[in-house]
Design a protein around this motif. Sequence first.
Motif, PDB file in Angstrom:
ATOM      1  N   ILE A 187      40.616   4.343  45.860  1.00 20.38           N
ATOM      2  CA  ILE A 187      39.784   4.501  44.561  1.00 20.38           C
ATOM      3  C   ILE A 187      38.472   3.520  44.945  1.00 20.38           C
ATOM      4  N   GLU A 188      38.544   2.589  45.596  1.00 17.98           N
ATOM      5  CA  GLU A 188      37.268   1.988  45.902  1.00 17.98           C
ATOM      6  C   GLU A 188      36.053   2.739  46.732  1.00 17.98           C
ATOM      7  N   ARG A 189      36.987   3.871  47.653  1.00 15.54           N
ATOM      8  CA  ARG A 189      36.308   4.497  48.265  1.00 15.54           C
ATOM      9  C   ARG A 189      35.627   5.773  47.813  1.00 15.54           C
ATOM     10  N   GLY A 190      36.320   5.851  46.476  1.00 17.30           N
ATOM     11  CA  GLY A 190      35.703   7.251  45.582  1.00 17.30           C
ATOM     12  C   GLY A 190      36.714   8.119  45.496  1.00 17.30           C
ATOM     13  N   VAL A 191      38.068   7.955  45.793  1.00 14.73           N
ATOM     14  CA  VAL A 191      39.439   9.118  45.498  1.00 14.73           C
ATOM     15  C   VAL A 191      39.514   9.106  43.976  1.00 14.73           C
ATOM     16  N   ASP A 192      39.776  10.368  43.503  1.00 14.73           N
ATOM     17  CA  ASP A 192      39.985  10.496  42.184  1.00 14.73           C
ATOM     18  C   ASP A 192      41.404  10.690  41.801  1.00 14.73           C
ATOM     19  N   MET A 193      42.126  11.463  42.706  1.00 17.81           N
ATOM     20  CA  MET A 193      43.421  11.863  42.183  1.00 17.81           C
ATOM     21  C   MET A 193      44.498  11.690  43.769  1.00 17.81           C
ATOM     22  N   PHE A 194      45.770  11.371  43.242  1.00 22.41           N
ATOM     23  CA  PHE A 194      46.732  11.171  44.006  1.00 22.41           C
ATOM     24  C   PHE A 194      48.112  11.869  43.817  1.00 22.41           C
ATOM     25  N   ASP A 195      48.943  11.993  44.872  1.00 18.44           N
ATOM     26  CA  ASP A 195      50.296  12.269  44.691  1.00 18.44           C
ATOM     27  C   ASP A 195      51.163  11.770  45.750  1.00 18.44           C
ATOM     28  N   CYS A 196      52.479  11.761  45.419  1.00 16.23           N
ATOM     29  CA  CYS A 196      53.407  10.994  46.484  1.00 16.23           C
ATOM     30  C   CYS A 196      54.825  11.066  45.996  1.00 16.23           C
ATOM     31  N   VAL A 197      55.660  11.339  46.991  1.00 17.65           N
ATOM     32  CA  VAL A 197      56.929  11.377  46.586  1.00 17.65           C
ATOM     33  C   VAL A 197      57.764   9.919  46.613  1.00 17.65           C
ATOM     34  N   PHE A 198      56.852   8.908  47.377  1.00 16.72           N
ATOM     35  CA  PHE A 198      57.117   7.671  47.429  1.00 16.72           C
ATOM     36  C   PHE A 198      57.757   7.139  46.271  1.00 16.72           C
ATOM     37  N   PRO A 199      57.310   7.006  44.948  1.00 18.70           N
ATOM     38  CA  PRO A 199      58.011   6.067  43.996  1.00 18.70           C
ATOM     39  C   PRO A 199      59.194   6.695  43.642  1.00 18.70           C
ATOM     40  N   THR A 200      59.509   8.028  43.763  1.00 18.37           N
ATOM     41  CA  THR A 200      60.796   8.398  43.165  1.00 18.37           C
ATOM     42  C   THR A 200      62.038   8.446  44.319  1.00 18.37           C
ATOM     43  N   ARG A 201      61.235   8.608  45.889  1.00 20.72           N
ATOM     44  CA  ARG A 201      62.228   8.610  46.828  1.00 20.72           C
ATOM     45  C   ARG A 201      62.547   7.150  47.015  1.00 20.72           C
ATOM     46  N   ILE A 202      61.821   5.904  47.052  1.00 16.81           N
ATOM     47  CA  ILE A 202      62.462   4.598  47.094  1.00 16.81           C
ATOM     48  C   ILE A 202      63.274   4.240  45.749  1.00 16.81           C
ATOM     49  N   ALA A 203      62.823   4.923  44.575  1.00 16.99           N
ATOM     50  CA  ALA A 203      63.865   4.612  43.496  1.00 16.99           C
ATOM     51  C   ALA A 203      65.201   4.911  43.647  1.00 16.99           C
ATOM     52  N   ARG A 204      65.360   6.168  44.364  1.00 14.79           N
ATOM     53  CA  ARG A 204      66.894   6.506  44.841  1.00 14.79           C
ATOM     54  C   ARG A 204      67.227   5.624  45.859  1.00 14.79           C
ATOM     55  N   ASN A 205      66.755   4.845  46.450  1.00 16.97           N
ATOM     56  CA  ASN A 205      67.186   3.821  47.482  1.00 16.97           C
ATOM     57  C   ASN A 205      67.380   2.389  46.611  1.00 16.97           C
ATOM     58  N   GLY A 206      67.055   2.483  45.325  1.00 19.04           N
ATOM     59  CA  GLY A 206      66.885   1.057  44.862  1.00 19.04           C
ATOM     60  C   GLY A 206      65.830   0.136  44.785  1.00 19.04           C
ATOM     61  N   THR A 207      64.753   0.814  45.392  1.00 24.93           N
ATOM     62  CA  THR A 207      63.321  -0.039  45.649  1.00 24.93           C
ATOM     63  C   THR A 207      62.585   0.213  44.499  1.00 24.93           C
ATOM     64  N   VAL A 208      62.006  -0.957  43.668  1.00 26.35           N
ATOM     65  CA  VAL A 208      61.023  -0.636  42.679  1.00 26.35           C
ATOM     66  C   VAL A 208      59.585  -1.474  42.860  1.00 26.35           C
ATOM     67  N   PHE A 209      58.683  -1.076  42.251  1.00 26.83           N
ATOM     68  CA  PHE A 209      57.520  -1.654  42.226  1.00 26.83           C
ATOM     69  C   PHE A 209      57.482  -2.646  41.140  1.00 26.83           C
ATOM     70  N   THR A 210      56.890  -4.088  41.445  1.00 21.10           N
ATOM     71  CA  THR A 210      56.749  -4.993  40.280  1.00 21.10           C
ATOM     72  C   THR A 210      55.437  -5.376  40.733  1.00 21.10           C
ATOM     73  N   SER A 211      54.858  -6.181  39.905  1.00 23.48           N
ATOM     74  CA  SER A 211      53.441  -6.609  39.875  1.00 23.48           C
ATOM     75  C   SER A 211      53.366  -7.744  40.993  1.00 23.48           C
ATOM     76  N   GLU A 212      54.593  -8.217  41.612  1.00 24.18           N
ATOM     77  CA  GLU A 212      54.599  -9.178  42.623  1.00 24.18           C
ATOM     78  C   GLU A 212      55.217  -8.379  44.157  1.00 24.18           C
ATOM     79  N   GLY A 213      55.080  -7.153  43.928  1.00 25.63           N
ATOM     80  CA  GLY A 213      55.429  -6.486  45.258  1.00 25.63           C
ATOM     81  C   GLY A 213      56.748  -5.624  44.935  1.00 25.63           C
TER      82      GLY A 213
END
Length: 387
Positions: free
Chosen positions: A277-303
């Motif tokens: 975003i800092e470099r000027g990108v406007d749009m993103f997609d990724c399977v990462f958030p749902t793929r890791i969710a199915r392995n039990g991994t979640v984002f938090t503000s502390e990693g």
Amino acid sequence: MTKQVISPFKILSKDKKTKARVGKLYTQHGIINTPVFMPVATQATVKALTSEDLKNLGAECLLSNTYHLYLRPGTELLKKMKGIHNFMKWDGSVLTDSGGFQVWSLSHFTKISDKGATFTSHHDGSKHLFTPENVIDSQMKIGSDIFVTLDVCTENPITKKKSREALDTTKKWAERAVKHYHKKVKQNIKKTKTGFDVKNPLLFAIAQGATFDDLRKESALHIASQNIHGYCIGGLSTGEKDEDMNRAVSVVIDNLPEDKPRYFMGLGTPTEMLECIERGVDMFDCVFPTRIARNGTVFTSEGTINIKNNEYRLQNKPLDKKCDCYTCQNYSRAYLSHLFRAKELTSHRLLSIHNIRFLIQLMDRVRKEIRKGTFSKFKKDFIKKYK
Ligand SMILES: [Zn+2]
């Protein structure tokens, strides 16, 4: 000669210190506020979630795949069902990628010729041909709001000679796709007092060139010369070093006009998104958030944390106390840990809801920070805490 298209993209605010910007992209199915994270609905569904869930999560645009939909259920079927929106009961925007990446990554056999990409289905081994033209036709049958031109994807690392060859083909294919699109799609975009009235699908083309600066520049200048509505950055986040990826992004963006949206294909960790975003990108997609969710991994503000770890079994608190998602508002880490350990399918759903909402909330926050002129500070603080 086709008239130059109007790109229905409005820039509302620009960061003074970086290239970050806030914008609105108008499509046939509404407005996409950028920077945006687009959840991936590979096969006309985001795994474990319904279209209603996605609406409640605040998703404005979904990413679906021409390759997958073409093979199953088939684009003719989608046409008969009046398109993907009606089929999956989703009234927001849909962007379909061209299938270039899946042909390269999923098929056991792919042959690239001037004509197109011949590949075998990863389901049953049947043989198919994607051409720049028939991929546009498929996206018309799917009924998506943003089409992407067919490109040649390459492995990483790659020699310059091979990257050069792939780029030459990508350029020829993009030109053919643009020509075919304009033959099939009548432009009907009008500027209104507040934004744009859009009545046709938009077309984006992809910049390739691996991590070679001169090839990236050439590719960016080439797509910038095409009569299209927006630009994709492809072939990155495939195992190269962060610094190489970030440099390639900067080279591409420095050679694109400001007034059209830029979409980084397949990127989705919070920190990588902030860097781009800092470099000027406007749009993103990724399977990462749902793929890791199915392995039990979640984002938090502390990693990220993995909910199956022992320490969460007795924690009667949400995944992230600042998160406003359905999961965090209703369920404890202890319950989610239990569901995951017991292999209950509900855990896929609840963890996916959290991870997608986490990224959508992050983008909401980023837009606010850019508008306030405090994006750089926010980014620095976020990354420090996240790591
Ligand atoms: Zn949450």
